[in-house]
Write a protein that holds these residues in place. Structure first.
Motif, mmCIF file in Angstrom:
data_model
loop_
_atom_site.group_PDB
_atom_site.id
_atom_site.type_symbol
_atom_site.label_atom_id
_atom_site.label_comp_id
_atom_site.label_asym_id
_atom_site.label_seq_id
_atom_site.Cartn_x
_atom_site.Cartn_y
_atom_site.Cartn_z
ATOM 1 N N HIS A 1 6.592 -6.060 12.265
ATOM 2 C CA HIS A 1 7.978 -6.065 11.809
ATOM 3 C C HIS A 1 8.764 -4.943 12.479
ATOM 4 N N GLU A 2 8.190 -3.758 12.569
ATOM 5 C CA GLU A 2 8.880 -2.611 13.170
ATOM 6 C C GLU A 2 9.122 -2.835 14.661
ATOM 7 N N GLN A 3 8.123 -3.391 15.373
ATOM 8 C CA GLN A 3 8.306 -3.680 16.796
ATOM 9 C C GLN A 3 9.396 -4.728 16.991
ATOM 10 N N GLU B 1 14.563 -14.464 16.106
ATOM 11 C CA GLU B 1 13.792 -14.535 14.870
ATOM 12 C C GLU B 1 12.327 -14.454 15.268
ATOM 13 N N ARG B 2 11.480 -14.241 14.258
ATOM 14 C CA ARG B 2 10.032 -14.241 14.488
ATOM 15 C C ARG B 2 9.408 -15.069 13.374
ATOM 16 N N SER B 3 8.625 -16.083 13.746
ATOM 17 C CA SER B 3 7.992 -16.937 12.744
ATOM 18 C C SER B 3 6.816 -16.206 12.106
ATOM 19 N N SER B 4 6.336 -16.735 10.986
ATOM 20 C CA SER B 4 5.182 -16.120 10.326
ATOM 21 C C SER B 4 3.936 -16.227 11.194
ATOM 22 N N ALA B 5 3.932 -17.168 12.145
ATOM 23 C CA ALA B 5 2.817 -17.297 13.084
ATOM 24 C C ALA B 5 2.938 -16.307 14.238
ATOM 25 N N GLY B 6 4.026 -15.515 14.259
ATOM 26 C CA GLY B 6 4.190 -14.490 15.287
ATOM 27 C C GLY B 6 4.957 -14.935 16.518
ATOM 28 N N LYS B 7 5.484 -16.151 16.535
ATOM 29 C CA LYS B 7 6.244 -16.619 17.698
ATOM 30 C C LYS B 7 7.644 -16.004 17.689
ATOM 31 N N LEU B 8 8.067 -15.535 18.844
ATOM 32 C CA LEU B 8 9.410 -14.998 19.018
ATOM 33 C C LEU B 8 10.333 -16.170 19.335
ATOM 34 N N ILE B 9 11.420 -16.293 18.597
ATOM 35 C CA ILE B 9 12.333 -17.423 18.750
ATOM 36 C C ILE B 9 13.700 -16.884 19.140
ATOM 37 N N ILE B 10 14.207 -17.341 20.279
ATOM 38 C CA ILE B 10 15.551 -16.971 20.723
ATOM 39 C C ILE B 10 16.476 -18.099 20.306
ATOM 40 N N MET B 11 17.464 -17.734 19.494
ATOM 41 C CA MET B 11 18.340 -18.727 18.881
ATOM 42 C C MET B 11 19.573 -18.972 19.748
ATOM 43 N N PRO B 12 19.907 -20.247 19.961
ATOM 44 C CA PRO B 12 21.137 -20.540 20.706
ATOM 45 C C PRO B 12 22.354 -20.369 19.807
ATOM 46 N N PRO C 1 7.791 -11.390 3.358
ATOM 47 C CA PRO C 1 6.440 -10.935 2.985
ATOM 48 C C PRO C 1 5.311 -11.678 3.706
ATOM 49 N N ASN C 2 5.567 -12.932 4.154
ATOM 50 C CA ASN C 2 4.507 -13.684 4.821
ATOM 51 C C ASN C 2 4.370 -13.349 6.300
ATOM 52 N N GLY C 3 5.183 -12.421 6.806
ATOM 53 C CA GLY C 3 5.052 -11.985 8.187
ATOM 54 C C GLY C 3 6.191 -12.364 9.100
ATOM 55 N N GLY C 4 7.034 -13.306 8.714
ATOM 56 C CA GLY C 4 8.139 -13.715 9.564
ATOM 57 C C GLY C 4 9.348 -12.808 9.414
ATOM 58 N N ASP C 5 10.239 -12.891 10.376
ATOM 59 C CA ASP C 5 11.533 -12.206 10.349
ATOM 60 C C ASP C 5 12.567 -13.292 10.592
ATOM 61 N N ARG C 6 13.253 -13.715 9.522
ATOM 62 C CA ARG C 6 14.088 -14.909 9.600
ATOM 63 C C ARG C 6 15.522 -14.652 9.189
ATOM 64 N N SER C 7 16.437 -15.469 9.751
ATOM 65 C CA SER C 7 17.876 -15.391 9.484
ATOM 66 C C SER C 7 18.371 -16.734 8.960
#
Length: 191
Positions: free
Chosen positions: A17-19, A33-44, A83-89
């Motif tokens: 999360h900090e990285q 965004e970052r999914s709970s599976a750790g994938k980095l997602i670049i949003m259009p 809490p499940n590991g993702g970073d979502r908007s």
């Protein structure tokens, strides 16, 4: 243009999360965004119609919240450290006031380490449905109490509640905030 998923495994085993926060701060012009599976997602970016609808949903939620004073409303620019590991908007989000006030000032300033109690995701022309449904499931897995996936292309609203099957409504005129957002009704078709 659809979201771009980047696999960072060759560089890092798992992005913390900090990285992720530092990566976003170093690239402020890129919506990620970052999914709970750790994938980095670049949003259009979204087009005018989706942006207009999203803004109206936030306005309606905000007016209800100002009248009730029950929580805090957030725009799609807010990243929640789930809490499940993702970073979502989510496109619109709401957090109960006591939960929000339970965070430290630093937690409130950075990406809040909390799952919203309520979210709206609006499928734009560039969105594929399955990734949005997976995102809604991530919210549920993190403690979401109520979520709406509004799909103008499919003329449906999917309603997500913990411990229940997803309810799919053929484009209703309005949806209710139920006991999570008492008295809130969103008129879906007006926008």
């Amino acid at each position: 243009m659809t979201a771009i998923n980047l696999n960072l495994e060759p560089l890092v085993e798992e992005l913390s999360h900090e990285q992720f926060y530092r990566l976003c701060m170093a690239n402020k012009d890129v919506v990620m965004e970052r999914s709970s599976a750790g994938k980095l997602i670049i949003m259009p970016p979204v087009g005018g119609e989706s942006g207009r609808q999203e803004a109206n949903y936030i306005i309606d939620l905000g007016i209800w919240n100002r009248q009730t004073g029950l929580g805090e409303v957030f725009s799609s620019s807010t990243v929640f450290n789930l809490p499940n590991g993702g970073d979502r908007s989510p496109d619109a989000a709401w957090v109960k006031l006591e939960r929000w006030n339970g965070l430290t000032p630093e937690q409130q300033t950075k990406f809040p380490p909390i799952c919203p109690d309520f979210v709206i995701e609006l499928r734009s022309e560039s969105d594929r449905l399955k990734p949005l449904q997976e995102k809604m499931q991530e919210y549920l897995d993190s403690g979401l109490q109520l979520g709406w996936l509004i799909n103008p292309q499919g003329q449906t609203v999917e309603i997500y509640r913990p411990g229940q099957a997803v309810e799919v409504m053929k484009f209703p005129a309005a949806v209710s905030g139920e006991d999570v957002l008492p008295g809130f009704v969103l008129e879906v078709k007006n926008y």
